[in-house]
Design a protein around this motif. Structure first.
Motif, PDB file in Angstrom:
ATOM      1  N   TRP A 347       0.828  -1.205   0.000  1.00  0.00           N
ATOM      2  CA  TRP A 347       0.000   0.000   0.000  1.00  0.00           C
ATOM      3  C   TRP A 347       0.863   1.256   0.000  1.00  0.00           C
ATOM      4  CZ3 TRP A 347      -3.171  -2.246   4.631  1.00  0.00           C
ATOM      5  CH2 TRP A 347      -3.990  -3.282   4.163  1.00  0.00           C
ATOM      6  N   LEU A 348       1.956   1.227   0.767  1.00  0.00           N
ATOM      7  CA  LEU A 348       2.835   2.385   0.827  1.00  0.00           C
ATOM      8  C   LEU A 348       3.551   2.613  -0.503  1.00  0.00           C
ATOM      9  CD1 LEU A 348       4.343   1.892   4.410  1.00  0.00           C
ATOM     10  CD2 LEU A 348       2.458   3.375   3.721  1.00  0.00           C
ATOM     11  N   LYS A 349       3.918   1.524  -1.181  1.00  0.00           N
ATOM     12  CA  LYS A 349       4.550   1.656  -2.500  1.00  0.00           C
ATOM     13  C   LYS A 349       3.556   2.196  -3.525  1.00  0.00           C
ATOM     14  CE  LYS A 349       8.080  -1.934  -1.978  1.00  0.00           C
ATOM     15  NZ  LYS A 349       8.544  -3.291  -2.416  1.00  0.00           N
ATOM     16  N   TRP A 350       2.322   1.707  -3.472  1.00  0.00           N
ATOM     17  CA  TRP A 350       1.297   2.237  -4.380  1.00  0.00           C
ATOM     18  C   TRP A 350       1.184   3.753  -4.203  1.00  0.00           C
ATOM     19  CZ3 TRP A 350      -3.212  -1.775  -3.460  1.00  0.00           C
ATOM     20  CH2 TRP A 350      -2.989  -2.899  -4.263  1.00  0.00           C
ATOM     21  N   GLN A 351       1.174   4.188  -2.951  1.00  0.00           N
ATOM     22  CA  GLN A 351       1.026   5.614  -2.672  1.00  0.00           C
ATOM     23  C   GLN A 351       2.230   6.406  -3.180  1.00  0.00           C
ATOM     24  OE1 GLN A 351      -0.961   7.853   0.891  1.00  0.00           O
ATOM     25  NE2 GLN A 351       0.981   7.034   1.617  1.00  0.00           N
ATOM     26  N   MET A 352       3.413   5.830  -3.046  1.00  0.00           N
ATOM     27  CA  MET A 352       4.633   6.505  -3.479  1.00  0.00           C
ATOM     28  C   MET A 352       4.713   6.593  -5.005  1.00  0.00           C
ATOM     29  SD  MET A 352       8.579   5.482  -2.521  1.00  0.00           S
ATOM     30  CE  MET A 352       8.430   3.876  -3.342  1.00  0.00           C
ATOM     31  N   GLN A 353       4.215   5.555  -5.702  1.00  0.00           N
ATOM     32  CA  GLN A 353       4.360   5.474  -7.152  1.00  0.00           C
ATOM     33  C   GLN A 353       3.190   6.068  -7.917  1.00  0.00           C
ATOM     34  OE1 GLN A 353       4.856   1.254  -7.612  1.00  0.00           O
ATOM     35  NE2 GLN A 353       6.905   1.231  -6.691  1.00  0.00           N
ATOM     36  N   ASN A 354       2.061   6.329  -7.231  1.00  0.00           N
ATOM     37  CA  ASN A 354       0.857   6.832  -7.903  1.00  0.00           C
ATOM     38  C   ASN A 354       0.373   8.100  -7.212  1.00  0.00           C
ATOM     39  OD1 ASN A 354      -0.052   4.349  -9.773  1.00  0.00           O
ATOM     40  ND2 ASN A 354       0.717   3.555  -7.832  1.00  0.00           N
ATOM     41  N   THR A 355       0.531   9.222  -7.896  1.00  0.00           N
ATOM     42  CA  THR A 355       0.154  10.506  -7.290  1.00  0.00           C
ATOM     43  C   THR A 355      -1.348  10.621  -7.065  1.00  0.00           C
ATOM     44  OG1 THR A 355       0.056  11.502  -9.493  1.00  0.00           O
ATOM     45  CG2 THR A 355       2.137  11.693  -8.287  1.00  0.00           C
ATOM     46  N   ASN A 356      -2.138   9.820  -7.786  1.00  0.00           N
ATOM     47  CA  ASN A 356      -3.597   9.880  -7.641  1.00  0.00           C
ATOM     48  C   ASN A 356      -4.136   8.917  -6.585  1.00  0.00           C
ATOM     49  OD1 ASN A 356      -4.087  11.916  -9.482  1.00  0.00           O
ATOM     50  ND2 ASN A 356      -4.261  10.525 -11.212  1.00  0.00           N
ATOM     51  N   PHE A 357      -3.226   8.219  -5.894  1.00  0.00           N
ATOM     52  CA  PHE A 357      -3.671   7.254  -4.884  1.00  0.00           C
ATOM     53  C   PHE A 357      -3.224   7.711  -3.503  1.00  0.00           C
ATOM     54  CE2 PHE A 357      -2.788   3.448  -2.228  1.00  0.00           C
ATOM     55  CZ  PHE A 357      -4.090   2.967  -2.129  1.00  0.00           C
ATOM     56  N   LYS A 358      -4.153   7.624  -2.536  1.00  0.00           N
ATOM     57  CA  LYS A 358      -3.861   8.009  -1.158  1.00  0.00           C
ATOM     58  C   LYS A 358      -4.318   6.906  -0.209  1.00  0.00           C
ATOM     59  CE  LYS A 358      -2.690  11.108   2.026  1.00  0.00           C
ATOM     60  NZ  LYS A 358      -1.290  11.569   2.183  1.00  0.00           N
ATOM     61  N   PHE A 359      -3.419   6.484   0.684  1.00  0.00           N
ATOM     62  CA  PHE A 359      -3.733   5.470   1.693  1.00  0.00           C
ATOM     63  C   PHE A 359      -3.851   6.150   3.048  1.00  0.00           C
ATOM     64  CE2 PHE A 359      -1.713   2.341   4.782  1.00  0.00           C
ATOM     65  CZ  PHE A 359      -2.896   1.667   5.036  1.00  0.00           C
ATOM     66  N   GLY A 390       9.899  -1.477   4.507  1.00  0.00           N
ATOM     67  CA  GLY A 390       8.565  -1.117   4.955  1.00  0.00           C
ATOM     68  C   GLY A 390       8.596  -0.113   6.094  1.00  0.00           C
ATOM     69  N   LYS A 391       9.522  -0.290   7.036  1.00  0.00           N
ATOM     70  CA  LYS A 391       9.647   0.643   8.159  1.00  0.00           C
ATOM     71  C   LYS A 391       9.999   2.040   7.663  1.00  0.00           C
ATOM     72  CE  LYS A 391      11.344  -2.931  11.303  1.00  0.00           C
ATOM     73  NZ  LYS A 391      12.539  -3.404  12.035  1.00  0.00           N
ATOM     74  N   GLN A 392      10.947   2.107   6.753  1.00  0.00           N
ATOM     75  CA  GLN A 392      11.367   3.401   6.238  1.00  0.00           C
ATOM     76  C   GLN A 392      10.236   4.093   5.476  1.00  0.00           C
ATOM     77  OE1 GLN A 392      14.149   4.936   7.154  1.00  0.00           O
ATOM     78  NE2 GLN A 392      14.513   3.094   8.403  1.00  0.00           N
ATOM     79  N   LEU A 393       9.475   3.317   4.708  1.00  0.00           N
ATOM     80  CA  LEU A 393       8.347   3.909   3.984  1.00  0.00           C
ATOM     81  C   LEU A 393       7.313   4.469   4.954  1.00  0.00           C
ATOM     82  CD1 LEU A 393       7.760   1.324   1.081  1.00  0.00           C
ATOM     83  CD2 LEU A 393       8.484   3.710   0.839  1.00  0.00           C
ATOM     84  N   ALA A 394       7.029   3.724   6.025  1.00  0.00           N
ATOM     85  CA  ALA A 394       6.043   4.173   7.009  1.00  0.00           C
ATOM     86  C   ALA A 394       6.498   5.459   7.692  1.00  0.00           C
ATOM     87  CB  ALA A 394       5.789   3.079   8.037  1.00  0.00           C
ATOM     88  N   GLN A 397       6.516   8.453   5.042  1.00  0.00           N
ATOM     89  CA  GLN A 397       5.187   8.929   4.668  1.00  0.00           C
ATOM     90  C   GLN A 397       4.384   9.435   5.860  1.00  0.00           C
ATOM     91  OE1 GLN A 397       3.191   6.180   1.974  1.00  0.00           O
ATOM     92  NE2 GLN A 397       5.097   5.725   0.901  1.00  0.00           N
ATOM     93  N   GLY A 398       5.031   9.517   7.021  1.00  0.00           N
ATOM     94  CA  GLY A 398       4.444  10.234   8.146  1.00  0.00           C
ATOM     95  C   GLY A 398       3.505   9.453   9.045  1.00  0.00           C
ATOM     96  N   TYR A 399       3.602   8.111   9.047  1.00  0.00           N
ATOM     97  CA  TYR A 399       2.722   7.328   9.905  1.00  0.00           C
ATOM     98  C   TYR A 399       3.355   7.022  11.265  1.00  0.00           C
ATOM     99  CZ  TYR A 399       0.276   6.596   5.497  1.00  0.00           C
ATOM    100  OH  TYR A 399      -0.389   6.797   4.306  1.00  0.00           O
ATOM    101  N   ILE A 400       4.670   6.826  11.294  1.00  0.00           N
ATOM    102  CA  ILE A 400       5.388   6.475  12.519  1.00  0.00           C
ATOM    103  C   ILE A 400       6.530   7.465  12.722  1.00  0.00           C
ATOM    104  CG2 ILE A 400       6.722   4.686  13.715  1.00  0.00           C
ATOM    105  CD1 ILE A 400       3.877   3.851  13.338  1.00  0.00           C
ATOM    106  N   ASP A 401       6.764   7.867  13.971  1.00  0.00           N
ATOM    107  CA  ASP A 401       7.873   8.783  14.242  1.00  0.00           C
ATOM    108  C   ASP A 401       9.212   8.067  14.121  1.00  0.00           C
ATOM    109  OD1 ASP A 401       7.480   7.239  16.617  1.00  0.00           O
ATOM    110  OD2 ASP A 401       8.649   8.735  17.720  1.00  0.00           O
ATOM    111  N   GLU A 402      10.285   8.810  14.043  1.00  0.00           N
ATOM    112  CA  GLU A 402      11.615   8.234  13.830  1.00  0.00           C
ATOM    113  C   GLU A 402      12.039   7.331  14.976  1.00  0.00           C
ATOM    114  OE1 GLU A 402      13.706   8.164  11.355  1.00  0.00           O
ATOM    115  OE2 GLU A 402      12.405   9.308  10.024  1.00  0.00           O
ATOM    116  N   GLN A 403      11.581   7.622  16.172  1.00  0.00           N
ATOM    117  CA  GLN A 403      11.950   6.790  17.337  1.00  0.00           C
ATOM    118  C   GLN A 403      11.086   5.530  17.457  1.00  0.00           C
ATOM    119  OE1 GLN A 403      11.422  10.253  17.606  1.00  0.00           O
ATOM    120  NE2 GLN A 403      13.652  10.456  17.284  1.00  0.00           N
TER     121      GLN A 403
END
Length: 545
Positions: A347-359, A390-394, A397-403
Motif C-alpha cells: 500500500w505504501l509503494k502504491w502511494q509513493m508510485q501513484n500521485t492519484n492514490f492516497k492510503f 517497509g519501516k522506512q516507507l512508514a 510517509q508520516g505514519y510512525i515517528d523516527e523513534q
C-alpha cells in the motif's frame, strides 16, 4: 446353535424391511402435501418447471433442486440474503422479514399484492411456504452459482485476530473481484458451538438489544466470505475472530460469534484441516454484485476488520487495469497491531508510485480512553516485524515517528475525516465493507458533506439490514434539506440531535422499523405542525426517555 440365531436375525430384518415399506407407502399417500408446480424463470428465456411437494419452504425446494441461492443464516431470516422475486401472491412479509426490505421494496410489494400493479415483488425464500403453484424469477447470475469443493493449502496469521486462508478449489471458480462464497459448516461443529456458548450468546443478545436465534438441528449452516484474491484457481479469505459482545473480547472470556469466528476456529484449530491431505471444504458461489464501476470516477475504498477482503481484490483490479482516476483507501482499525503488516509495504509503494492514490489508515483506539497514538508493546512488536524497507516507507510517509514510539497518522473515525481529503464530486463512488456501524456512519457523512448519491454507495449487505438503513439515511437527508428550506429555528442543532437519535439509538441497533416510524413522525411534523421546531424538540426528547 448358531442356526436359530441367524434365522431369528433374518426374520427380524425382513420384518423391519416390511415395516419400512409400509411406512413409506403411508407417507407417500397420506404424509406428503399436495403436489404443486414451481416455475423458475430467468433471463434469455430460461424456464424450468418443477413438480414439488406442497408445504415445503421455498429456500429448501430451490436448494434441493440445484438453485444455490445464498442463505448464510440457515433459513432463520437473519441474513436477508435469500431474496427472490415472486410473480405469485404468497402473502406479505412475516414479522422477521420486514426489517430486511427498504421502503421501495415495501411499496412495490403493496402495489403488486393489493392492486396487481408491477413486475412481481420480493420475499425471503426461507420464509415462504409453497402451498400452491408458484412462479418466480432468478437472475442469470444466480443460475450460474455452483457447488464446489476445495482444500485449505495455506493459513497465514496477519494480525492477532485475523488470518488469511488460501483455498485450492477442485476446479477454477469464475468469480469477479468483490464477490463472495459461502462455506458450509459441519452440523456437529455448529451444534457443539451452541452447546458451549448458548448462555453467553443469549446474554450478549439481551445486552445489545438483539433477538437471540437458537440453533435448530438439521439446518445447514453457511457463512459468507468475500474473496480477497484475483485468481480463479486460488481463493483467499480473510477470517476474523470476533466476539459476540464487542465489549468483551474472546481472550478475556467472551463468547465468539457463530458467524466468522466459528469458521475461524474450525479452519484454524481442527486437526482435519491437513492442507493438501485434509478434509474437503464445501462451498457455493460466487455471489454478489459488489464490483468496480467501469466508467471513470473518483473511487473511495473503505474497509474495516475482515471487511478488508473484497477491498483488497478491488484495489488489485484497480491497479492491474491501470486506472488513473483519483482513488483513496481508508482503513479503519483499532490500533497499529490490527493493520496487517504483510500488506502495508504494498500500500505504501502504491502511494509513493501513484500521485492519484492516497492510503489513509485511521486508528480509533480499542476502548474509551485508549490512545492509539502511543504504541504499546504489541504495536511495536508488529511494526518491528516489517522489513527495513517497509519501516522506512512508514516513517517517510508520516505514519510512525523516527523513534518508533508514536503513531502519527489519523486517529478517531473515518466519517469526520472525509471533508479533509475529499470535496463534493458528482462522480464519486464509495466501496465499503466492514462493521455495520462503520458503513452506516461513513455513508451518512459522505451523503451530507460530499453529496454522495445513493446509487454510488456500494456494499454487500451481509447483515440484511444495511440496505434499509441506507434508505432511511437518505430519507433523513431529504428532511434535512426541507428543514433548512422552511427556515426552522436552530435547524442545525435539531438535525444534529435527529441524526444521533436515528443513527446511534436506532439504526446501529438494527431497529429498522422504529427508524422508519421515527422518520415518518419527523415528516409529519414538517408537513402539518404549526410549531415545527418545538414539536421536533419534543419528539427528540421522547426518544431520550
Amino acid at each position: 446353535m448358531l442356526t436359530p440365531l441367524f434365522l431369528g436375525a433374518g426374520i427380524l430384518a425382513v420384518l423391519i424391511l416390511a415395516l419400512s415399506l409400509v411406512c413409506e407407502i403411508i407417507f407417500q399417500f397420506f404424509g406428503r402435501g399436495a403436489k404443486q408446480k414451481l416455475t423458475v424463470i430467468s433471463d434469455d428465456e430460461f424456464k424450468k418447471e418443477l413438480n414439488i411437494e406442497g408445504g415445503e419452504r421455498l429456500l429448501a425446494l430451490l436448494q434441493n433442486n440445484g438453485f444455490n441461492i445464498p442463505a448464510a443464516c440457515g433459513g432463520m431470516a437473519t441474513c436477508g440474503q435469500c431474496k427472490v422475486k415472486l410473480y405469485t401472491d404468497v402473502g406479505l412479509y412475516t414479522a422477521v422479514e420486514t426489517p430486511h426490505f427498504d421502503m421501495r421494496s415495501r411499496e412495490n410489494a403493496k402495489k403488486f399484492l393489493e392492486d396487481g400493479i408491477g413486475d412481481g415483488y420480493e420475499r425471503l425464500a426461507c420464509q415462504v411456504r409453497v402451498e400452491k403453484d408458484v412462479r418466480l424469477y432468478l437472475s442469470k447470475d444466480a443460475l450460474h452459482v455452483k457447488k464446489y469443493t476445495a482444500r485449505a493449502v495455506k493459513k497465514i496469521p496477519i494480525t492477532s485476530d485475523k488470518m488469511e486462508i488460501w483455498l485450492k478449489p477442485s476446479k477454477p471458480v469464475p468469480y469477479k473481484p468483490g464477490q463472495y462464497i459461502q462455506l458450509m459448516l459441519p452440523e456437529d461443529f455448529v451444534e457443539e458451538h451452541y452447546k458451549k456458548y448458548e448462555t453467553h450468546i443469549k446474554k450478549a443478545c439481551e445486552n445489545l438489544g438483539k433477538e437471540f436465534i437458537p440453533y435448530k438441528p438439521g439446518n445447514t449452516m453457511y457463512r459468507g466470505y468475500s474473496l480477497a484474491s484475483y485468481e480463479p484457481d486460488l481463493l483467499k479469505l480473510i477470517v476474523r475472530l470476533a466476539p459476540v459482545d464487542p465489549s468483551r473480547s474472546v481472550d478475556s472470556g467472551g463468547a465468539p460469534c457463530i458467524g466468522p469466528s466459528c469458521v475461524h476456529h474450525y479452519i484454524q484449530e481442527q486437526s482435519l484441516w491437513n492442507f493438501f491431505l485434509g478434509e474437503k471444504i464445501h462451498f457455493t458461489g460466487p455471489y454478489g454484485h459488489f464490483s468496480l464501476k467501469t466508467e471513470p470516477h473518483t473511487a473511495v475504498f473503505v474497509a474495516g476488520g475482515a471487511g478488508l477482503a473484497p477491498i483488497l481484490a478491488l484495489l488489485e483490479q484497480w491497479f492491474i487495469e491501470g486506472r488513473q482516476e483519483k482513488a483513496i483507501f481508508f482503513l479503519g482499525e483499532r490500533r497499529l497491531q490490527d493493520i496487517p503488516m504483510m500488506y502495508l509495504p504494498k500500500w505504501l509503494k502504491w502511494q509513493m508510485q501513484n500521485t492519484n492514490f492516497k492510503f489513509i489508515p485511521v486508528l480509533s483506539g480499542a476502548f474509551r480512553d485508549d490512545d492509539p497514538a502511543m504504541l504499546n508493546e504489541i504495536d511495536k512488536k508488529c511494526f518491528l516485524s516489517l522489513a527495513d524497507e517497509g519501516k522506512q516507507l512508514a516513517k517517510k510517509q508520516g505514519y510512525i515517528d523516527e523513534q518508533e514510539q508514536q503513531w502519527q497518522g489519523e486517529k478517531g473515525f473515518i466519517g469526520p475525516l472525509l471533508n479533509k481529503y475529499l470535496t463534493p464530486d458528482p462522480n464519486i463512488v464509495f466501496y465499503l465493507c466492514g462493521p455495520a456501524p462503520m458503513t452506516v456512519t461513513v455513508i451518512d457523512a459522505a451523503a451530507n458533506v460530499l453529496n454522495l448519491q445513493k446509487e454510488n454507495a456500494l456494499f454487500d449487505d451481509f447483515t440484511g439490514t444495511l440496505t434499509p438503513s441506507v434508505d432511511i439515511l437518505y430519507q433523513k437527508l431529504e428532511l434535512k434539506e426541507k428543514m433548512f428550506a422552511l427556515n426552522i429555528p436552530d435547524a442545525g442543532k435539531i438535525i444534529e440531535k435527529l441524526t444521533f437519535t436515528l443513527v446511534v439509538q436506532l439504526l446501529l441497533r438494527d431497529k429498522i422499523e422504529e427508524g422508519y416510524t421515527f422518520i415518518g413522525k419527523v415528516r409529519n411534523i414538517l408537513e402539518t405542525s404549526g410549531q415545527k421546531d418545538k414539536d421536533l424538540v419534543a419528539l427528540l426528547d421522547s426518544y431520550k426517555k
